[in-house]
Design a protein around this motif. Structure first.
Motif, short mmCIF file in Angstrom:
data_model
loop_
_atom_site.label_atom_id
_atom_site.label_comp_id
_atom_site.label_asym_id
_atom_site.label_seq_id
_atom_site.Cartn_x
_atom_site.Cartn_y
_atom_site.Cartn_z
N GLU A 147 0.83 -1.21 0.00
CA GLU A 147 0.00 0.00 0.00
C GLU A 147 0.87 1.26 0.00
O GLU A 147 0.62 2.22 -0.75
CB GLU A 147 -0.91 -0.02 1.23
CG GLU A 147 -1.77 1.21 1.42
CD GLU A 147 -2.53 1.19 2.74
OE1 GLU A 147 -3.19 2.20 3.06
OE2 GLU A 147 -2.46 0.17 3.46
N LEU A 148 1.90 1.29 0.82
CA LEU A 148 2.75 2.47 0.92
C LEU A 148 3.63 2.65 -0.31
O LEU A 148 3.84 3.77 -0.77
CB LEU A 148 3.62 2.38 2.18
CG LEU A 148 2.88 2.66 3.49
CD1 LEU A 148 3.69 2.21 4.68
CD2 LEU A 148 2.52 4.14 3.60
N LEU A 149 4.14 1.56 -0.84
CA LEU A 149 4.94 1.67 -2.07
C LEU A 149 4.11 2.25 -3.20
O LEU A 149 4.57 3.12 -3.95
CB LEU A 149 5.51 0.31 -2.45
CG LEU A 149 6.67 -0.19 -1.58
CD1 LEU A 149 7.05 -1.61 -1.96
CD2 LEU A 149 7.88 0.73 -1.72
N LEU A 150 2.87 1.80 -3.32
CA LEU A 150 2.00 2.36 -4.36
C LEU A 150 1.68 3.83 -4.08
O LEU A 150 1.64 4.64 -5.00
CB LEU A 150 0.71 1.53 -4.44
CG LEU A 150 0.86 0.10 -4.96
CD1 LEU A 150 -0.45 -0.67 -4.82
CD2 LEU A 150 1.30 0.11 -6.44
N LEU A 151 1.46 4.15 -2.81
CA LEU A 151 1.17 5.54 -2.44
C LEU A 151 2.32 6.46 -2.82
O LEU A 151 2.10 7.58 -3.28
CB LEU A 151 0.90 5.62 -0.93
CG LEU A 151 0.56 6.99 -0.36
CD1 LEU A 151 -0.76 7.52 -0.93
CD2 LEU A 151 0.48 6.93 1.16
N PHE A 152 3.56 5.97 -2.66
CA PHE A 152 4.74 6.78 -2.97
C PHE A 152 5.23 6.55 -4.40
O PHE A 152 6.35 6.94 -4.74
CB PHE A 152 5.86 6.48 -1.97
CG PHE A 152 5.67 7.16 -0.65
CD1 PHE A 152 6.22 8.41 -0.40
CD2 PHE A 152 4.92 6.57 0.35
CE1 PHE A 152 6.04 9.04 0.82
CE2 PHE A 152 4.73 7.19 1.57
CZ PHE A 152 5.29 8.44 1.81
N PRO B 239 5.84 -1.98 -6.38
CA PRO B 239 6.30 -3.03 -5.46
C PRO B 239 7.11 -4.12 -6.15
O PRO B 239 8.09 -4.62 -5.57
CB PRO B 239 4.99 -3.60 -4.89
CG PRO B 239 4.02 -2.46 -5.00
CD PRO B 239 4.39 -1.74 -6.27
N ALA B 240 6.73 -4.48 -7.36
CA ALA B 240 7.45 -5.54 -8.07
C ALA B 240 8.89 -5.14 -8.35
O ALA B 240 9.79 -5.98 -8.41
CB ALA B 240 6.73 -5.88 -9.38
N GLU B 241 9.12 -3.85 -8.54
CA GLU B 241 10.45 -3.35 -8.86
C GLU B 241 11.26 -2.98 -7.63
O GLU B 241 12.47 -3.20 -7.57
CB GLU B 241 10.35 -2.14 -9.78
CG GLU B 241 11.69 -1.53 -10.17
CD GLU B 241 11.57 -0.30 -11.05
OE1 GLU B 241 12.60 0.33 -11.33
OE2 GLU B 241 10.42 0.04 -11.45
N PHE B 242 10.60 -2.40 -6.61
CA PHE B 242 11.35 -1.78 -5.51
C PHE B 242 11.35 -2.57 -4.20
O PHE B 242 12.24 -2.36 -3.38
CB PHE B 242 10.80 -0.37 -5.24
CG PHE B 242 11.14 0.62 -6.31
CD1 PHE B 242 12.37 1.25 -6.31
CD2 PHE B 242 10.25 0.91 -7.33
CE1 PHE B 242 12.71 2.17 -7.29
CE2 PHE B 242 10.56 1.82 -8.32
CZ PHE B 242 11.81 2.46 -8.30
N ALA B 243 10.40 -3.45 -3.97
CA ALA B 243 10.29 -4.09 -2.66
C ALA B 243 11.55 -4.84 -2.26
O ALA B 243 11.94 -4.82 -1.08
CB ALA B 243 9.09 -5.05 -2.65
N LYS B 244 12.24 -5.48 -3.21
CA LYS B 244 13.41 -6.30 -2.89
C LYS B 244 14.73 -5.58 -3.08
O LYS B 244 15.80 -6.18 -2.89
CB LYS B 244 13.38 -7.58 -3.73
CG LYS B 244 12.20 -8.49 -3.39
CD LYS B 244 12.24 -9.78 -4.19
CE LYS B 244 11.06 -10.67 -3.81
NZ LYS B 244 11.06 -11.95 -4.57
N LYS B 245 14.67 -4.29 -3.45
CA LYS B 245 15.92 -3.54 -3.61
C LYS B 245 16.46 -3.13 -2.24
O LYS B 245 15.73 -3.05 -1.25
CB LYS B 245 15.68 -2.29 -4.46
CG LYS B 245 15.51 -2.60 -5.95
CD LYS B 245 15.53 -1.31 -6.78
CE LYS B 245 15.53 -1.64 -8.27
NZ LYS B 245 15.65 -0.42 -9.10
N TYR B 246 17.77 -2.82 -2.24
CA TYR B 246 18.42 -2.33 -1.03
C TYR B 246 18.65 -0.81 -1.17
O TYR B 246 18.66 -0.28 -2.29
CB TYR B 246 19.74 -3.07 -0.81
CG TYR B 246 19.54 -4.49 -0.34
CD1 TYR B 246 19.51 -4.79 1.02
CD2 TYR B 246 19.34 -5.52 -1.26
CE1 TYR B 246 19.30 -6.09 1.46
CE2 TYR B 246 19.13 -6.83 -0.83
CZ TYR B 246 19.11 -7.10 0.53
OH TYR B 246 18.88 -8.39 0.96
N PRO B 247 18.81 -0.10 -0.06
CA PRO B 247 18.93 1.35 -0.12
C PRO B 247 19.98 1.87 -1.10
O PRO B 247 19.76 2.88 -1.77
CB PRO B 247 19.26 1.74 1.33
CG PRO B 247 18.56 0.71 2.14
CD PRO B 247 18.71 -0.58 1.35
#
Length: 312
Positions: A116-121, A125-133
């Motif tokens: 929900e938050l990834l979509l809000l920002f 999610p498919a691209e960014f959820a598993k990335k590291y800072p």
């Protein structure tokens, strides 16, 4: 609502916050501004008790924060610092999930909140959820930092120079993103900055501090039209004041009847940007369009300048 009553912090004989009182209404953004060493960050940290006050108290919705266990208090308050403080060894999803995990949320609920938050920002999610800072841009790290602070749905968000490390273009976009999301969620925000432009852009209310004391607390318009003589007046700026007033008003406030040639100006733009555009294209007028693209009148240099004059 947050009520800060006669809050002070002493380190020996050094006073870093001196008898500060102010009220922050629910669902608003209050910006604390001043030069380095004014006491801004210490004041912010006393709200969530990262720094214990020497005197005074903080009430959140009428409850004294000293009566709330520290862990519980900090779980109820989002906190964002410059550089965002993301855990480098955790993925984006893992960073956002930090507080919900501490609160014992189940895995399904956490996963739903992260998505929900990834979509809000606007982070897929498919691209960014598993990335590291380290795999993110500065602007993306900033968004993840704010998302993490909002993960447990806190009613209060504290932000200490959150955009200071961003370059000007990314910083402007991050400020606009914060305004959009704050309006959507209704979160109460207290934000510290040394940047007066940022304070005017973001703040429903602005608190000006200098040498540990609160000098003036009011809306941007109040500070621009009636600044306290001395430090506040210098901080607001004399030459810049009319242009800052224009940035608070929208084109829709100065629409005139009639027609004009050229590309339309959006009715929701601010008057300072509209004036800059008219000067740039060398035209005294421009048409104004609403959200649907329909022409609703025109804007003129003379009309804009009238809004920039100090009220009598």
């Amino acid at each position: 609502m947050i009520e800060i009553e006669h809050l002070s912090k002493h380190y020996g004989e050094t006073i870093v916050v001196d008898d500060v009182s102010l009220r922050v209404d629910e669902g608003t953004i209050t910006v604390v501004v001043g030069t380095s060493g004014a006491g801004k960050s210490t004041l912010l940290r006393m709200i969530n008790r990262l720094v214990e006050p020497s005197a005074g108290r903080v009430l959140i919705d009428g409850q004294d924060t000293m009566s709330i266990p520290e862990d519980e208090l900090r779980h109820r308050i989002g906190y964002v610092i410059q550089g965002h403080g993301l855990f480098p060894h955790r993925t984006v999803a893992g960073n956002i999930a930090t507080v919900p995990r501490l609160l014992g949320w189940d895995a399904k609920r956490i996963a739903q909140r992260v998505e929900e938050l990834l979509l809000l920002f606007q982070l897929d999610p498919a691209e960014f959820a598993k990335k590291y800072p380290h795999e993110l841009s500065g602007g993306q790290q900033q968004r993840v930092g704010v998302a993490r602070a909002l993960a447990a749905r806190p009613a209060l968000l504290l932000m200490d120079e959150p955009f200071g490390a961003l370059d000007p273009l990314i910083r402007s976009k991050a400020q606009d993103d914060l305004l959009t999301i704050q309006r959507r969620l209704g979160t109460t925000v207290v934000l510290v900055t040394h940047d007066m432009e940022e304070a005017f852009h973001l703040g429903d209310m602005i608190a000006v501090m200098d040498e540990a004391r609160l000098l003036q607390y009011g809306t941007a318009a109040e500070l621009l039209t009636r600044p306290l003589p001395g430090f506040v007046e210098r901080l607001v700026g004399t030459a810049e004041r009319p242009f800052r007033l224009l940035s608070l008003a929208k084109v829709g406030d100065a629409v005139e009847p009639g027609s004009a040639e050229g590309e339309p100006v959006d009715v929701s733009s601010n008057l300072r940007d509209a004036l800059s555009r008219l000067i740039w294209i060398g035209s005294p007028t421009a048409p104004v369009a609403d959200a649907s693209g329909a022409i609703v009148g025109r804007i003129s240099v003379d009309g804009i300048l009238a809004h920039g004059r100090r009220p009598t």
